[in-house]
Every structure is written in C-alpha cells, then in structure tokens.
Motif scaffolding. Structure first.
Motif, PDB file in Angstrom:
ATOM      1  N   TRP A 194      -8.793  -1.186   6.718  1.00  0.00           N
ATOM      2  CA  TRP A 194      -7.978  -0.281   7.231  1.00  0.00           C
ATOM      3  C   TRP A 194      -7.806   0.846   5.851  1.00  0.00           C
ATOM      4  O   TRP A 194      -8.118   2.094   5.618  1.00  0.00           O
ATOM      5  N   MET A 195      -7.709  -0.189   5.576  1.00  0.00           N
ATOM      6  CA  MET A 195      -6.964   0.506   3.758  1.00  0.00           C
ATOM      7  C   MET A 195      -8.534   0.763   3.225  1.00  0.00           C
ATOM      8  O   MET A 195      -8.401   2.433   2.532  1.00  0.00           O
ATOM      9  N   ASN A 196      -9.579   0.924   3.370  1.00  0.00           N
ATOM     10  CA  ASN A 196     -10.935   1.489   2.236  1.00  0.00           C
ATOM     11  C   ASN A 196     -11.597   2.495   3.493  1.00  0.00           C
ATOM     12  O   ASN A 196     -12.663   2.815   3.722  1.00  0.00           O
ATOM     13  N   SER A 197     -11.355   2.614   4.966  1.00  0.00           N
ATOM     14  CA  SER A 197     -11.758   3.159   5.803  1.00  0.00           C
ATOM     15  C   SER A 197     -10.681   4.702   5.416  1.00  0.00           C
ATOM     16  O   SER A 197      -8.828   4.753   6.130  1.00  0.00           O
ATOM     17  N   ALA A 198     -10.567   6.127   5.061  1.00  0.00           N
ATOM     18  CA  ALA A 198     -10.442   6.889   4.770  1.00  0.00           C
ATOM     19  C   ALA A 198      -8.939   7.757   6.270  1.00  0.00           C
ATOM     20  O   ALA A 198      -7.927   7.685   6.087  1.00  0.00           O
ATOM     21  N   PRO A 199      -9.636   7.474   7.551  1.00  0.00           N
ATOM     22  CA  PRO A 199      -9.452   8.058   8.561  1.00  0.00           C
ATOM     23  C   PRO A 199      -7.915   6.865   9.260  1.00  0.00           C
ATOM     24  O   PRO A 199      -6.696   7.270   8.863  1.00  0.00           O
ATOM     25  N   HIS A 200      -7.851   5.366   8.952  1.00  0.00           N
ATOM     26  CA  HIS A 200      -7.207   4.806   9.399  1.00  0.00           C
ATOM     27  C   HIS A 200      -6.081   4.396   8.068  1.00  0.00           C
ATOM     28  O   HIS A 200      -5.141   4.454   8.230  1.00  0.00           O
ATOM     29  N   ARG A 201      -6.562   4.671   6.643  1.00  0.00           N
ATOM     30  CA  ARG A 201      -5.401   4.694   5.804  1.00  0.00           C
ATOM     31  C   ARG A 201      -4.826   5.477   6.123  1.00  0.00           C
ATOM     32  O   ARG A 201      -3.809   5.946   5.480  1.00  0.00           O
ATOM     33  N   ARG A 202      -4.764   7.165   5.980  1.00  0.00           N
ATOM     34  CA  ARG A 202      -4.287   8.268   6.833  1.00  0.00           C
ATOM     35  C   ARG A 202      -2.884   7.822   7.365  1.00  0.00           C
ATOM     36  O   ARG A 202      -2.489   8.426   6.906  1.00  0.00           O
ATOM     37  N   ALA A 234       0.755  -1.251  -0.106  1.00  0.00           N
ATOM     38  CA  ALA A 234      -0.018   0.388   0.021  1.00  0.00           C
ATOM     39  C   ALA A 234       0.767   1.397   0.138  1.00  0.00           C
ATOM     40  O   ALA A 234       0.811   2.300  -1.311  1.00  0.00           O
ATOM     41  N   ARG A 235       1.107   0.884   1.059  1.00  0.00           N
ATOM     42  CA  ARG A 235       2.787   2.375   0.922  1.00  0.00           C
ATOM     43  C   ARG A 235       3.575   2.120  -0.596  1.00  0.00           C
ATOM     44  O   ARG A 235       3.685   3.708  -0.702  1.00  0.00           O
ATOM     45  N   ALA A 236       3.822   1.384  -1.149  1.00  0.00           N
ATOM     46  CA  ALA A 236       5.058   1.658  -2.571  1.00  0.00           C
ATOM     47  C   ALA A 236       3.636   2.383  -3.929  1.00  0.00           C
ATOM     48  O   ALA A 236       4.587   3.322  -4.290  1.00  0.00           O
ATOM     49  N   SER A 237       2.169   1.509  -3.450  1.00  0.00           N
ATOM     50  CA  SER A 237       1.260   1.974  -4.717  1.00  0.00           C
ATOM     51  C   SER A 237       1.123   3.476  -4.358  1.00  0.00           C
ATOM     52  O   SER A 237       1.122   4.000  -5.318  1.00  0.00           O
ATOM     53  N   ASN A 238       1.648   3.968  -3.142  1.00  0.00           N
ATOM     54  CA  ASN A 238       1.615   5.281  -2.845  1.00  0.00           C
ATOM     55  C   ASN A 238       2.859   6.567  -2.754  1.00  0.00           C
ATOM     56  O   ASN A 238       2.748   7.796  -2.317  1.00  0.00           O
ATOM     57  N   GLY A 239       3.926   5.636  -3.619  1.00  0.00           N
ATOM     58  CA  GLY A 239       4.707   6.035  -3.302  1.00  0.00           C
ATOM     59  C   GLY A 239       5.892   6.924  -2.008  1.00  0.00           C
ATOM     60  O   GLY A 239       6.664   7.251  -1.857  1.00  0.00           O
ATOM     61  N   LEU A 240       5.447   5.799  -0.877  1.00  0.00           N
ATOM     62  CA  LEU A 240       5.900   6.191   0.273  1.00  0.00           C
ATOM     63  C   LEU A 240       7.150   4.746   0.222  1.00  0.00           C
ATOM     64  O   LEU A 240       6.944   3.674  -0.077  1.00  0.00           O
ATOM     65  N   ALA A 241       7.857   5.208   1.368  1.00  0.00           N
ATOM     66  CA  ALA A 241       8.919   4.003   1.618  1.00  0.00           C
ATOM     67  C   ALA A 241       8.318   2.743   2.709  1.00  0.00           C
ATOM     68  O   ALA A 241       7.084   3.293   3.483  1.00  0.00           O
ATOM     69  N   ALA A 276       2.476   8.887  16.561  1.00  0.00           N
ATOM     70  CA  ALA A 276       1.921   8.111  16.697  1.00  0.00           C
ATOM     71  C   ALA A 276       0.189   7.815  16.680  1.00  0.00           C
ATOM     72  O   ALA A 276      -0.144   9.003  16.664  1.00  0.00           O
ATOM     73  N   ALA A 277       0.556   6.725  15.887  1.00  0.00           N
ATOM     74  CA  ALA A 277      -1.453   7.131  16.103  1.00  0.00           C
ATOM     75  C   ALA A 277      -2.314   5.432  16.125  1.00  0.00           C
ATOM     76  O   ALA A 277      -0.995   4.310  16.078  1.00  0.00           O
ATOM     77  N   GLU A 278      -3.450   5.272  15.979  1.00  0.00           N
ATOM     78  CA  GLU A 278      -3.681   3.990  15.911  1.00  0.00           C
ATOM     79  C   GLU A 278      -4.665   3.649  15.291  1.00  0.00           C
ATOM     80  O   GLU A 278      -5.861   4.577  15.560  1.00  0.00           O
ATOM     81  N   ASN A 279      -4.787   2.357  14.702  1.00  0.00           N
ATOM     82  CA  ASN A 279      -6.142   1.908  14.179  1.00  0.00           C
ATOM     83  C   ASN A 279      -7.059   0.810  14.886  1.00  0.00           C
ATOM     84  O   ASN A 279      -6.033  -0.279  15.393  1.00  0.00           O
ATOM     85  N   PRO A 310       3.558   9.875   6.058  1.00  0.00           N
ATOM     86  CA  PRO A 310       4.737   9.540   5.655  1.00  0.00           C
ATOM     87  C   PRO A 310       5.407   9.410   6.964  1.00  0.00           C
ATOM     88  O   PRO A 310       7.003   8.798   6.983  1.00  0.00           O
ATOM     89  N   ARG A 311       5.409  10.560   7.717  1.00  0.00           N
ATOM     90  CA  ARG A 311       5.533  10.186   9.437  1.00  0.00           C
ATOM     91  C   ARG A 311       5.952   9.031   9.663  1.00  0.00           C
ATOM     92  O   ARG A 311       6.766   8.822  10.495  1.00  0.00           O
ATOM     93  N   PHE A 312       5.112   7.923   9.622  1.00  0.00           N
ATOM     94  CA  PHE A 312       5.046   6.419   9.713  1.00  0.00           C
ATOM     95  C   PHE A 312       6.148   5.556   9.912  1.00  0.00           C
ATOM     96  O   PHE A 312       5.633   5.361   8.644  1.00  0.00           O
ATOM     97  N   ARG A 313       7.375   5.634  10.190  1.00  0.00           N
ATOM     98  CA  ARG A 313       8.872   4.546   8.900  1.00  0.00           C
ATOM     99  C   ARG A 313       8.214   3.280  10.272  1.00  0.00           C
ATOM    100  O   ARG A 313       8.925   2.348   9.803  1.00  0.00           O
ATOM    101  N   HIS A 314       7.153   3.254  11.215  1.00  0.00           N
ATOM    102  CA  HIS A 314       7.650   1.875  12.186  1.00  0.00           C
ATOM    103  C   HIS A 314       5.923   1.214  12.214  1.00  0.00           C
ATOM    104  O   HIS A 314       5.187   2.009  12.339  1.00  0.00           O
ATOM    105  N   PHE A 315       5.426   0.551  12.412  1.00  0.00           N
ATOM    106  CA  PHE A 315       4.246  -0.325  12.792  1.00  0.00           C
ATOM    107  C   PHE A 315       3.770  -1.885  13.971  1.00  0.00           C
ATOM    108  O   PHE A 315       5.476  -2.792  13.811  1.00  0.00           O
ATOM    109  N   GLY A 316       3.157  -1.843  14.360  1.00  0.00           N
ATOM    110  CA  GLY A 316       3.114  -3.382  14.889  1.00  0.00           C
ATOM    111  C   GLY A 316       1.651  -3.315  15.281  1.00  0.00           C
ATOM    112  O   GLY A 316       0.395  -2.779  14.751  1.00  0.00           O
ATOM    113  N   VAL A 317       1.386  -4.267  14.995  1.00  0.00           N
ATOM    114  CA  VAL A 317      -0.163  -4.940  14.371  1.00  0.00           C
ATOM    115  C   VAL A 317      -0.598  -6.647  15.436  1.00  0.00           C
ATOM    116  O   VAL A 317       0.045  -6.676  15.608  1.00  0.00           O
TER     117      VAL A 317
END
Length: 167
Positions: free
Chosen positions: A129-137, A56-63, A111-114, A142-149
């Motif tokens: 999450w990708m189909n929900s605007a706030p979660h997708r955002r 998802a990030r790559a298809s939107n030009g993100l690292a 940081a943010a939480e979904n 681009p500030r978020f370079r790390h995540f945990g699920v």
C-alpha cells in the motif's frame, strides 16, 4: 444420570448460541461466503499493522493513527467478501459499494478504503500500500486518525486484504 429432556435443553442452548454467533455474519451477507470456500480470516490484524502505519505517518510528519474496532469490522467484511468472490474489488456483486458499506457500518465522516490481494502478512501488505500512490495517499491523509485492517483467505489459500481509514 442425564435425562432426555436435559440433553434436549443442552442441545437447544448450544444451537441458540451458534445461531446468535452466526447472526452478524448472516445479516452482513457473509453467510453465503462460509459455504463458498472461505477457510480463514483475521481479526485483530489492526494492532499488528499499527507500528507500520505510524512509522510511515511519523516519517511524513503526521500524527499517529489509532486502531478502531468499527473500522476493522468494516475491513473484515470487505476482505471476506473478496475472498468469497475470488476477486479484489471495492464493490460487491450485489452492488454494495464503499459508501453503502460505510453507512451500514455506521462510520461517520470522511473515510477511505484500501484493498489488496496476495500479500502473505501484514508487513507485506502495508509495504504494498505504501508503494502505491493512491493507497499511500489514503494512509498519509491527515484527516484519518483511525484505521482498521483485516484479511480473509479463500479455499485456494489466496489472501485478500482491506483497510478502512476514518476520522
């Protein structure tokens, strides 16, 4: 032949090991959750989510974003809470919001939480999450370079999910 003293020592060592293993859960408040129908939770889901996240990030030009064990631990804490409470929320009944949990988990910076409910696997929750605007955002920030699920399932088989993203 094993003596009574050796058995007591072995039993004491086993109880001590169990107490040490349970201490993080008790300290984080999930001890009560274990008695309220929580039957399963996930650890290591972040690695399963990495390909979905980075596609998802790559298809939107993100690292790409990297899995982070501290963020996953924070996500698991919230997933467990939601499963125990039987509700999807960012705030616990004891008033612990994301900001306080972020501080307690020593997550620095922005940081943010979904959160989500009902998805049966990681691919489905990532799609939700990708189909929900706030979660997708959050996922494409681009500030978020790390995540945990993480996810946790309650005694009725309902699955609750959390993702924590950080710098």
């Amino acid at each position: 032949m094993t003596t009574g003293l050796e058995w007591r020592r072995a039993w004491g060592a086993l109880l001590t090991a169990a107490a040490i293993a349970a201490a993080p859960c008790l300290l984080s408040g999930c001890g009560a959750m274990l008695g309220s129908g929580l039957v399963a939770d996930s650890e290591g889901v972040t690695y399963s989510a990495t390909s979905y996240m980075n596609e998802a990030r790559a298809s939107n030009g993100l690292a790409p974003a990297s899995p982070d064990s501290k963020l996953e631990a924070a996500a698991l804490e919230q997933a467990r809470y939601m499963a125990a409470a039987g509700e999807m929320t960012h705030t616990t009944r004891t008033g612990r919001d994301f900001r306080s949990r972020k501080k307690d988990n020593e997550i620095k910076g922005t940081a943010a939480e979904n959160v989500a409910y009902g998805a049966t696997d990681v691919s489905r929750v990532m799609q939700m999450w990708m189909n929900s605007a706030p979660h997708r955002r959050n996922m494409l920030d681009p500030r978020f370079r790390h995540f945990g699920v993480a996810s946790a399932t309650d005694g009725e088989g309902r699955r609750y999910w959390a993702m924590v993203l950080g710098e």
